[in-house]
Motif scaffolding. Structure first.
Motif, PDB file in Angstrom:
ATOM      1  N   GLY A 104       0.785  -1.225   0.000  1.00 18.09           N
ATOM      2  CA  GLY A 104       0.000   0.000   0.000  1.00 18.09           C
ATOM      3  C   GLY A 104       0.811   1.265   0.000  1.00 18.09           C
ATOM      4  O   GLY A 104       0.264   2.362   0.142  1.00 18.09           O
ATOM      5  N   VAL A 105       2.121   1.153  -0.162  1.00 17.28           N
ATOM      6  CA  VAL A 105       3.013   2.313  -0.154  1.00 17.28           C
ATOM      7  C   VAL A 105       3.232   2.779  -1.586  1.00 17.28           C
ATOM      8  O   VAL A 105       3.458   1.968  -2.497  1.00 17.28           O
ATOM      9  N   GLN A 106       3.172   4.079  -1.807  1.00 22.65           N
ATOM     10  CA  GLN A 106       3.415   4.606  -3.144  1.00 22.65           C
ATOM     11  C   GLN A 106       4.899   4.473  -3.489  1.00 22.65           C
ATOM     12  O   GLN A 106       5.781   4.768  -2.678  1.00 22.65           O
ATOM     13  N   ALA A 107       5.140   4.003  -4.711  1.00 17.35           N
ATOM     14  CA  ALA A 107       6.509   3.776  -5.155  1.00 17.35           C
ATOM     15  C   ALA A 107       6.622   4.107  -6.634  1.00 17.35           C
ATOM     16  O   ALA A 107       5.710   3.834  -7.413  1.00 17.35           O
ATOM     17  N   TYR A 108       7.756   4.689  -7.009  1.00 12.21           N
ATOM     18  CA  TYR A 108       8.046   4.995  -8.411  1.00 12.21           C
ATOM     19  C   TYR A 108       9.315   4.275  -8.802  1.00 12.21           C
ATOM     20  O   TYR A 108      10.333   4.375  -8.116  1.00 12.21           O
ATOM     21  N   GLN A 109       9.248   3.523  -9.898  1.00  8.36           N
ATOM     22  CA  GLN A 109      10.390   2.754 -10.361  1.00  8.36           C
ATOM     23  C   GLN A 109      11.169   3.528 -11.422  1.00  8.36           C
ATOM     24  O   GLN A 109      10.595   4.027 -12.390  1.00  8.36           O
ATOM     25  N   ILE A 110      12.473   3.628 -11.227  1.00  7.62           N
ATOM     26  CA  ILE A 110      13.373   4.187 -12.234  1.00  7.62           C
ATOM     27  C   ILE A 110      14.167   3.033 -12.829  1.00  7.62           C
ATOM     28  O   ILE A 110      14.884   2.333 -12.118  1.00  7.62           O
ATOM     29  N   SER A 111      14.025   2.833 -14.131  1.00 12.80           N
ATOM     30  CA  SER A 111      14.819   1.829 -14.838  1.00 12.80           C
ATOM     31  C   SER A 111      15.964   2.553 -15.536  1.00 12.80           C
ATOM     32  O   SER A 111      15.736   3.331 -16.467  1.00 12.80           O
ATOM     33  N   THR A 112      17.167   2.311 -15.085  1.00 15.23           N
ATOM     34  CA  THR A 112      18.315   3.086 -15.560  1.00 15.23           C
ATOM     35  C   THR A 112      18.909   2.557 -16.861  1.00 15.23           C
ATOM     36  O   THR A 112      19.751   3.219 -17.465  1.00 15.23           O
ATOM     37  N   GLY A 113      18.498   1.369 -17.293  1.00 14.20           N
ATOM     38  CA  GLY A 113      19.058   0.808 -18.521  1.00 14.20           C
ATOM     39  C   GLY A 113      20.482   0.334 -18.316  1.00 14.20           C
ATOM     40  O   GLY A 113      20.711  -0.735 -17.770  1.00 14.20           O
ATOM     41  N   MET A 114      21.459   1.157 -18.717  1.00 15.26           N
ATOM     42  CA  MET A 114      22.870   0.787 -18.568  1.00 15.26           C
ATOM     43  C   MET A 114      23.551   1.503 -17.405  1.00 15.26           C
ATOM     44  O   MET A 114      24.715   1.240 -17.114  1.00 15.26           O
ATOM     45  N   ALA A 115      22.859   2.415 -16.754  1.00 21.01           N
ATOM     46  CA  ALA A 115      23.484   3.214 -15.696  1.00 21.01           C
ATOM     47  C   ALA A 115      23.537   2.437 -14.390  1.00 21.01           C
ATOM     48  O   ALA A 115      22.545   1.828 -13.972  1.00 21.01           O
ATOM     49  N   CYS A 116      24.684   2.495 -13.724  1.00 23.39           N
ATOM     50  CA  CYS A 116      24.908   1.697 -12.518  1.00 23.39           C
ATOM     51  C   CYS A 116      24.602   2.468 -11.237  1.00 23.39           C
ATOM     52  O   CYS A 116      24.986   2.034 -10.156  1.00 23.39           O
ATOM     53  N   HIS A 117      23.916   3.594 -11.355  1.00 24.46           N
ATOM     54  CA  HIS A 117      23.586   4.400 -10.184  1.00 24.46           C
ATOM     55  C   HIS A 117      22.451   5.343 -10.550  1.00 24.46           C
ATOM     56  O   HIS A 117      22.171   5.598 -11.726  1.00 24.46           O
ATOM     57  N   LEU A 118      21.792   5.865  -9.545  1.00 23.59           N
ATOM     58  CA  LEU A 118      20.803   6.917  -9.758  1.00 23.59           C
ATOM     59  C   LEU A 118      21.490   8.273  -9.759  1.00 23.59           C
ATOM     60  O   LEU A 118      22.576   8.431  -9.205  1.00 23.59           O
ATOM     61  N   GLU A 119      20.831   9.243 -10.378  1.00 26.08           N
ATOM     62  CA  GLU A 119      21.305  10.619 -10.380  1.00 26.08           C
ATOM     63  C   GLU A 119      20.189  11.531  -9.893  1.00 26.08           C
ATOM     64  O   GLU A 119      19.015  11.139  -9.863  1.00 26.08           O
ATOM     65  N   ALA A 120      20.551  12.742  -9.506  1.00 25.07           N
ATOM     66  CA  ALA A 120      19.581  13.665  -8.913  1.00 25.07           C
ATOM     67  C   ALA A 120      18.427  13.981  -9.864  1.00 25.07           C
ATOM     68  O   ALA A 120      17.282  14.124  -9.426  1.00 25.07           O
ATOM     69  N   GLY A 121      18.715  14.087 -11.154  1.00 26.21           N
ATOM     70  CA  GLY A 121      17.664  14.369 -12.115  1.00 26.21           C
ATOM     71  C   GLY A 121      16.623  13.264 -12.158  1.00 26.21           C
ATOM     72  O   GLY A 121      15.420  13.526 -12.345  1.00 26.21           O
ATOM     73  N   MET A 122      17.055  12.032 -11.994  1.00 23.38           N
ATOM     74  CA  MET A 122      16.129  10.901 -11.956  1.00 23.38           C
ATOM     75  C   MET A 122      15.222  10.996 -10.734  1.00 23.38           C
ATOM     76  O   MET A 122      14.021  10.733 -10.805  1.00 23.38           O
ATOM     77  N   VAL A 123      15.809  11.357  -9.604  1.00 19.83           N
ATOM     78  CA  VAL A 123      15.027  11.480  -8.369  1.00 19.83           C
ATOM     79  C   VAL A 123      14.033  12.625  -8.478  1.00 19.83           C
ATOM     80  O   VAL A 123      12.876  12.505  -8.058  1.00 19.83           O
ATOM     81  N   ALA A 124      14.471  13.745  -9.062  1.00 18.19           N
ATOM     82  CA  ALA A 124      13.562  14.875  -9.255  1.00 18.19           C
ATOM     83  C   ALA A 124      12.360  14.466 -10.098  1.00 18.19           C
ATOM     84  O   ALA A 124      11.213  14.835  -9.794  1.00 18.19           O
ATOM     85  N   LYS A 125      12.597  13.684 -11.137  1.00 17.27           N
ATOM     86  CA  LYS A 125      11.503  13.178 -11.959  1.00 17.27           C
ATOM     87  C   LYS A 125      10.603  12.260 -11.153  1.00 17.27           C
ATOM     88  O   LYS A 125       9.370  12.302 -11.268  1.00 17.27           O
TER      89      LYS A 125
END
Length: 253
Positions: A104-125
């Motif tokens: 029941g918790v809201q969650a957003y999935q980021i699929s990075t493709g080839m990237a091995c880490h998240l970046e701030a722009g991804m989190v902002a989105k």
């Protein structure tokens, strides 16, 4: 791996030899510094938004399989669905986000493709896809990797690094940057300690302390619940401090 942070080849070779392929080290440093500068600007904006709302941002980092998602599931069960939101980072699939949503918790999935880490722009989105403003906690589950995630500021307030008992006790010394950046280290899968004869928890603690003498270290099992209350208490202390500083009136955990 990704081409953004310089941790993977960015050039495809068609010939039989790569001996003539030379990377300009000065240019590489300049590109990386520019990427990090732009990332940090976005991260500062994300952190400002979270702080204004009194929402504590936590960046969860570890090697794959250490129990990040399982920890978030147990946290959701104990705190209730309204207290938290989650941004998940993986190369592919929505598997982890689906596990969080099942509680029941809201969650957003980021699929990075080839990237091995998240970046701030991804989190902002990701924030644009969540109703996070009334939540107390925003968990960012980073891509499973003990190297690159430590370099990129996501706009979080705190870094949490997980080390499972199925890994080596000397992991902190092998990957010092990750553990140096940690505000809290969680030794997970403590329920396996009685059957593991190759994980020396005292040695693990010594390694972590040598790398980061002041870091908080908690031992827990998301499966049995052992030590989870200490984790929730730590979250409560950090959340209360953030909200008191910003004079934001949210319910405590």
């Amino acid at each position: 791996m990704c081409g953004n942070c310089g941790c993977a080849p960015q050039h495809q070779h068609t010939g039989p030899s790569t001996a003539d392929y030379v990377i300009d080290p000065v240019l590489e440093v300049e590109v990386l510094e520019d990427i990090l500068a732009r990332n940090d600007q976005t991260a500062a904006t994300v952190r400002e938004k979270l702080t204004e709302q009194g929402t504590l941002g936590l960046n969860l980092m570890s090697s794959p399989g250490s129990g990040k998602t399982r920890l978030l599931e147990e946290t959701a069960i104990r705190l209730g669905v309204a207290k938290m939101a989650v941004i998940e980072g993986d190369l592919e699939t929505e598997n982890d986000a689906d596990r969080i949503r099942a509680h029941g918790v809201q969650a957003y999935q980021i699929s990075t493709g080839m990237a091995c880490h998240l970046e701030a722009g991804m989190v902002a989105k990701g924030l644009d896809h969540l109703q996070w403003q009334a939540t107390d906690l925003l968990f960012i589950e980073n891509v499973g990797n003990l190297i690159c995630p430590a370099t990129f500021d996501l706009g979080q307030h705190l870094n949490v690094v997980l080390l499972s008992t199925t890994e080596g006790a000397d992991k902190a010394e092998k990957y010092p940057v990750m553990f140096q950046s940690a505000d809290c280290v969680l030794i997970t899968k403590a329920d396996l300690l009685p059957v593991l004869d190759d994980f020396d928890i005292d040695a693990a603690l010594r390694c972590i302390r040598r790398i980061n003498p002041k870091v908080e270290i908690l031992t827990l099992s998301s499966k049995t619940g052992e030590g989870v209350e200490s984790w929730l208490d730590w979250l409560d202390i950090k959340l209360t401090a953030l909200q008191a500083e910003g004079q934001v009136d949210h319910a405590r955990l």
